[in-house]
Every structure is written in C-alpha cells, then in structure tokens.
Scaffold this motif. Structure first.
Motif, short mmCIF file in Angstrom:
data_model
loop_
_atom_site.label_atom_id
_atom_site.label_comp_id
_atom_site.label_asym_id
_atom_site.label_seq_id
_atom_site.Cartn_x
_atom_site.Cartn_y
_atom_site.Cartn_z
N GLN A 253 0.86 -1.17 0.00
CA GLN A 253 0.00 0.00 0.00
C GLN A 253 0.91 1.24 0.00
O GLN A 253 1.78 1.36 0.86
CB GLN A 253 -0.91 0.03 1.22
CG GLN A 253 -1.82 1.23 1.24
CD GLN A 253 -2.87 1.14 2.32
OE1 GLN A 253 -4.03 1.05 2.00
NE2 GLN A 253 -2.48 1.18 3.57
N VAL B 127 4.15 6.99 2.48
CA VAL B 127 4.02 5.90 3.45
C VAL B 127 3.89 4.60 2.66
O VAL B 127 3.01 4.48 1.81
CB VAL B 127 2.79 6.10 4.37
CG1 VAL B 127 2.68 4.96 5.36
CG2 VAL B 127 2.86 7.44 5.07
N ARG B 128 4.77 3.64 2.95
CA ARG B 128 4.76 2.34 2.27
C ARG B 128 4.48 1.26 3.31
O ARG B 128 5.22 1.13 4.29
CB ARG B 128 6.10 2.03 1.64
CG ARG B 128 6.58 3.04 0.68
CD ARG B 128 7.96 2.67 0.22
NE ARG B 128 8.66 3.83 -0.26
CZ ARG B 128 9.61 3.80 -1.16
NH1 ARG B 128 10.00 2.66 -1.64
NH2 ARG B 128 10.20 4.90 -1.54
N GLU B 129 3.44 0.51 3.09
CA GLU B 129 3.12 -0.62 3.96
C GLU B 129 3.19 -1.88 3.11
O GLU B 129 2.54 -1.96 2.07
CB GLU B 129 1.74 -0.46 4.58
CG GLU B 129 1.40 -1.56 5.55
CD GLU B 129 0.03 -1.41 6.17
OE1 GLU B 129 -0.28 -2.20 7.07
OE2 GLU B 129 -0.74 -0.52 5.76
N THR B 130 3.98 -2.84 3.54
CA THR B 130 4.13 -4.09 2.79
C THR B 130 3.94 -5.27 3.74
O THR B 130 4.23 -5.17 4.93
CB THR B 130 5.52 -4.20 2.14
OG1 THR B 130 6.51 -4.15 3.16
CG2 THR B 130 5.76 -3.08 1.15
N ARG C 100 1.88 -9.89 9.92
CA ARG C 100 2.52 -8.61 10.22
C ARG C 100 2.88 -7.88 8.94
O ARG C 100 3.14 -8.50 7.91
CB ARG C 100 3.79 -8.82 11.02
CG ARG C 100 3.52 -9.23 12.43
CD ARG C 100 4.81 -9.24 13.19
NE ARG C 100 4.52 -9.55 14.58
CZ ARG C 100 5.41 -9.56 15.52
NH1 ARG C 100 6.67 -9.29 15.24
NH2 ARG C 100 5.09 -9.85 16.75
N SER C 101 2.92 -6.57 9.04
CA SER C 101 3.33 -5.76 7.90
C SER C 101 4.45 -4.82 8.33
O SER C 101 4.69 -4.61 9.51
CB SER C 101 2.15 -4.97 7.35
OG SER C 101 1.68 -4.06 8.32
N THR C 102 5.13 -4.27 7.35
CA THR C 102 6.22 -3.33 7.58
C THR C 102 5.78 -1.96 7.08
O THR C 102 5.20 -1.85 5.99
CB THR C 102 7.48 -3.78 6.81
OG1 THR C 102 7.83 -5.09 7.22
CG2 THR C 102 8.63 -2.83 7.06
N LEU C 103 6.06 -0.93 7.86
CA LEU C 103 5.67 0.44 7.52
C LEU C 103 6.92 1.30 7.40
O LEU C 103 7.75 1.31 8.30
CB LEU C 103 4.74 0.99 8.61
CG LEU C 103 4.01 2.27 8.31
CD1 LEU C 103 2.98 2.06 7.21
CD2 LEU C 103 3.34 2.78 9.56
N ARG C 104 7.06 1.99 6.28
CA ARG C 104 8.18 2.91 6.06
C ARG C 104 7.63 4.27 5.67
O ARG C 104 6.65 4.37 4.94
CB ARG C 104 9.07 2.42 4.92
CG ARG C 104 9.91 1.24 5.29
CD ARG C 104 10.83 0.77 4.20
NE ARG C 104 11.33 1.83 3.35
CZ ARG C 104 11.83 1.64 2.14
NH1 ARG C 104 11.89 0.42 1.64
NH2 ARG C 104 12.27 2.64 1.42
N ARG C 105 8.29 5.33 6.13
CA ARG C 105 7.88 6.69 5.81
C ARG C 105 9.08 7.44 5.25
O ARG C 105 10.16 7.42 5.83
CB ARG C 105 7.39 7.42 7.06
CG ARG C 105 6.16 6.81 7.67
CD ARG C 105 5.81 7.51 8.98
NE ARG C 105 4.71 6.85 9.64
CZ ARG C 105 3.43 7.19 9.49
NH1 ARG C 105 3.11 8.18 8.71
NH2 ARG C 105 2.49 6.53 10.12
#
Length: 84
Positions: A19, A33-36, A42-47
């Motif tokens: 996303q 914002v990247r959600e994978t 669980r997911s990983t969130l990067r900004r």
C-alpha cells in the motif's frame, strides 16, 4: 493519494500486498508511506519525507512501477491525481 497493489498467492498462502500512500504534513512537506506484508500477518511500515509534491509523486510512481515489474497488480487507486 493511495494505491493498493497485490500479488497472486503461490499455493495456499495469503496474498502479499503493498500500500502506497502520499500525504502532506503540517509543515507543508510531503510524506510517502509504504506498507508491505502478507494479508493476515505482520506488515512493515516505512515513511519517506519530501520537500515538494513533485518529488514525492515521482517516488510513489517509481515504487509503483518497481512492484508492478515484480508481478504485483494494481487493485485500488484513490485520489485526485491517482495514476491509471
């Protein structure tokens, strides 16, 4: 702007998703914002921060194109400037 990409599952596992969301902050900068992750896990969130809309949009399009090359499909696009 928000994009949802999804990859077809292999066998019985849940599909993987990405996303990408572009939003402005209170200081006039832009944030990607990247959600994978895998659905149901669980997911990983990067900004990532950007000074202007053009560079943030360019980063979003680059991330989208990279995931499309990896076999992800665009499932949902929301926003005035949503890429087609």
């Amino acid at each position: 702007m928000r994009l949802l990409l999804q990859q077809r599952p292999q066998g019985h596992e849940a599909p993987r998703f990405v996303q990408l969301q572009l939003q402005s902050d209170l200081f006039g900068q832009w944030e990607l914002v990247r959600e994978t992750g895998q659905q149901g896990a669980r997911s990983t969130l990067r900004r990532d921060q950007f000074n202007d809309h053009a560079s943030a949009l360019q980063a979003l399009e680059k991330a989208r194109d990279q995931h499309l090359k990896k076999g992800f499909q665009l499932m949902f696009a929301q926003g005035v400037d949503a890429p087609r």
